[in-house]
Scaffold this active site. Structure first.
Site, PDB file in Angstrom:
ATOM      1  N   HIS A  35       0.843  -1.197   0.000  1.00 38.80           N
ATOM      2  CA  HIS A  35       0.000   0.000   0.000  1.00 38.80           C
ATOM      3  C   HIS A  35       0.875   1.242   0.000  1.00 38.80           C
ATOM      4  CE1 HIS A  35       0.868  -0.534   4.367  1.00 38.80           C
ATOM      5  NE2 HIS A  35       0.923   0.774   4.355  1.00 38.80           N
ATOM      6  N   HIS A  48      -5.843  -1.870   4.879  1.00 40.27           N
ATOM      7  CA  HIS A  48      -5.733  -0.696   3.993  1.00 40.27           C
ATOM      8  C   HIS A  48      -4.975  -1.048   2.722  1.00 40.27           C
ATOM      9  CE1 HIS A  48      -1.944  -0.744   6.002  1.00 40.27           C
ATOM     10  NE2 HIS A  48      -1.660   0.519   5.984  1.00 40.27           N
ATOM     11  N   HIS A  96       4.778   7.201   2.513  1.00 43.63           N
ATOM     12  CA  HIS A  96       5.566   5.975   2.383  1.00 43.63           C
ATOM     13  C   HIS A  96       4.982   4.968   1.402  1.00 43.63           C
ATOM     14  CE1 HIS A  96       2.887   4.475   5.783  1.00 43.63           C
ATOM     15  NE2 HIS A  96       2.918   3.377   5.048  1.00 43.63           N
ATOM     16  N   HIS A 143       1.501  -0.299  14.756  1.00 45.92           N
ATOM     17  CA  HIS A 143       0.460   0.708  14.565  1.00 45.92           C
ATOM     18  C   HIS A 143      -0.785   0.307  15.350  1.00 45.92           C
ATOM     19  CE1 HIS A 143       2.709   2.607  11.411  1.00 45.92           C
ATOM     20  NE2 HIS A 143       2.610   1.595  10.576  1.00 45.92           N
ATOM     21  N   TYR A 178       9.409   2.072   9.856  1.00 45.65           N
ATOM     22  CA  TYR A 178       9.523   3.107   8.826  1.00 45.65           C
ATOM     23  C   TYR A 178      11.002   3.386   8.619  1.00 45.65           C
ATOM     24  CZ  TYR A 178       4.559   4.640   9.066  1.00 45.65           C
ATOM     25  OH  TYR A 178       3.191   4.745   9.016  1.00 45.65           O
ATOM     26  N   GLU A 182       8.095   1.399   4.241  1.00 43.74           N
ATOM     27  CA  GLU A 182       7.692   0.645   5.419  1.00 43.74           C
ATOM     28  C   GLU A 182       7.849  -0.829   5.096  1.00 43.74           C
ATOM     29  OE1 GLU A 182       3.416   0.218   6.283  1.00 43.74           O
ATOM     30  OE2 GLU A 182       3.881   0.447   8.413  1.00 43.74           O
TER      31      GLU A 182
END
Lengths: 307, 112
Positions: A153, A199, A214, A246, A255, A265
């Site tokens: 993503h 996501h 990112h 997260h 990161y 990431e």
């Protein structure tokens, strides 16, 4: 759930300042394989567990950042339907002929209200060396470096994330999985899924247009996140934060930065999303925990460092 | 013994030693100093923009958004990409320094 429209992130084109340094990073450290190089110097790569021809395109330029991100659509018919929907919503669409990009068929390109360029495509060649399908071994040869499974993503920063969210949800069929909302009900971060991942695209409100926060790669496990951290220290790579977790998506993460300052990431985990799930909402007074669950505070770089 | 150069950050008077061949920001961070803000450390984000007011340096690749072509000769550079060739005096970038940053996105072949 039957996914019939937009399937998943397909590829992203990233600008880099120095191609040799970028290749060492993406190929040797993250573990992607180079698929092809075009006459204009762009390098196409993929992760070992991806079926499609490529997922990462590197273009040498004098400024880092993202040129565009593309999503793969189920079929050419579904692509036609999405074309109609985009036009009906008043979104200008550029149709790019098949073959303009190696291995990729017809592409539809449009600009989101955040200033980012997105593409949709339905046809891409399978990679010559992709995951096995007959009596499938885990891999053809043991993966290199951080052993990234796939490009997963992007998190992008832009001004009109409300407009972009509306486009992705109302026109392209994405779902909001999670969001960060201020006391006056302004959404400052929205997490969008086109399938069953937590996501596929995330957007954060930011004063400028078209920024990259990112590009993310999936790893197999928390153990692999630790292995990636070992590699980052061994090669003195620029780390932003992590290993940590997260709150949003629950992903276990690091990161870090590529040699041109684009944030990457690597992560593992994250929940499964179904489209009947309620939206998960974080308030801004808990945003530290939302972004970095263990530190429970944002670092300065999270809001300010983008390319 | 490796050659070291002394770096002075004018804004706070902090001084630290940077080995030849190491980035100014990387040396600062390794020694635990915090005079210059640290972002991507790789020439992309612009956070560590400084003005070199005295001394000689070489610069690595930097985003033209933050350091337009030609401006490095005038002392403008990202600290993460400054490789000192002598002792240096630097100061943090001012708003005026940042105004020279390009506002437009790059247009290039296949950048669409």
């Amino acid at each position: 759930m039957a996914i019939s429209g937009v399937l998943r992130p397909g590829y992203v084109q990233v600008r880099v300042l120095d191609m040799a340094a970028a290749l060492e990073h993406y190929r040797d450290r993250i573990g992607l394989d180079v698929v092809t190089t075009t006459n204009d110097g762009r390098v196409f790569l993929k992760a070992y567990d991806e079926f499609d021809h490529h997922s990462i395109i590197l273009r040498e330029a004098d400024e880092p950042g993202m040129d565009f991100m593309a999503f793969k659509v189920m079929s050419e018919g579904a692509l036609d339907e999405l074309h109609e929907k985009l036009l009906a919503a008043g979104v200008p669409v550029e149709e790019i002929e098949p073959g303009d990009m190696p291995a990729v068929g017809r592409r539809l390109a449009f600009e989101a209200p955040t200033g980012h360029r997105f593409e949709l495509f339905a046809t891409i060649d399978l990679a010559q060396i992709g995951p096995m399908v007959n009596n499938p071994e885990l891999w053809h040869a043991e993966p290199r470096g951080m052993r990234a499974l796939r490009f997963d993503h992007c998190l992008l920063y832009g001004d009109d994330i409300d407009g972009a969210k509306a486009l992705f949800v109302d026109v392209l069929g994405f779902s909001v999985t999670e969001q960060v909302v201020t006391p006056d009900h302004t959404v400052i971060a929205t997490f969008l899924s086109c399938g069953m991942k937590a996501h596929d695209l995330a957007l954060v409100r930011h004063e400028g247009k078209g920024k990259l926060h990112h590009v993310s790669f999936l790893l197999e496990s928390w153990h692999d996140v630790g292995h990636a951290a070992d590699i980052m220290s061994r090669y003195n790579m620029s780390v932003d934060i992590g290993p940590t977790r997260h709150g949003i998506t629950r992903g276990q993460t690091i990161y870090f930065f590529d040699p041109s300052g684009n944030r990457n990431e690597v992560f593992a985990g994250g929940y499964t999303f179904y489209p009947d799930h309620p939206v998960r909402t974080w308030s801004t007074d808990e945003v530290g925990k939302a972004i970095f669950y263990y530190e429970r505070a944002l670092n300065d770089r999270f809001m300010t460092v983008v390319t | 013994m490796a050659v070291h150069h002394t770096i002075e950050v004018e804004d706070c008077g902090t001084r630290f030693r940077c080995p030849a061949g190491e980035g100014l920001l990387q040396a600062m961070e390794r020694l635990g100093a915090r005079s210059i803000p640290v972002g991507c450390r790789n020439g992309g984000c612009g956070l560590c923009l400084v003005r070199v007011t005295q001394g000689a340096f070489k610069a690595g690749p930097m985003s033209c958004r933050h350091v337009p072509p030609g401006h490095t000769d005038l002392g403008l550079a990202l600290a993460c990409r400054i490789y000192p060739q002598s002792d240096l005096r630097v100061r943090l970038a001012t708003d005026l320094d940042r105004q020279v940053s390009r506002q437009s996105s790059p247009e290039g072949q296949n950048g669409r």
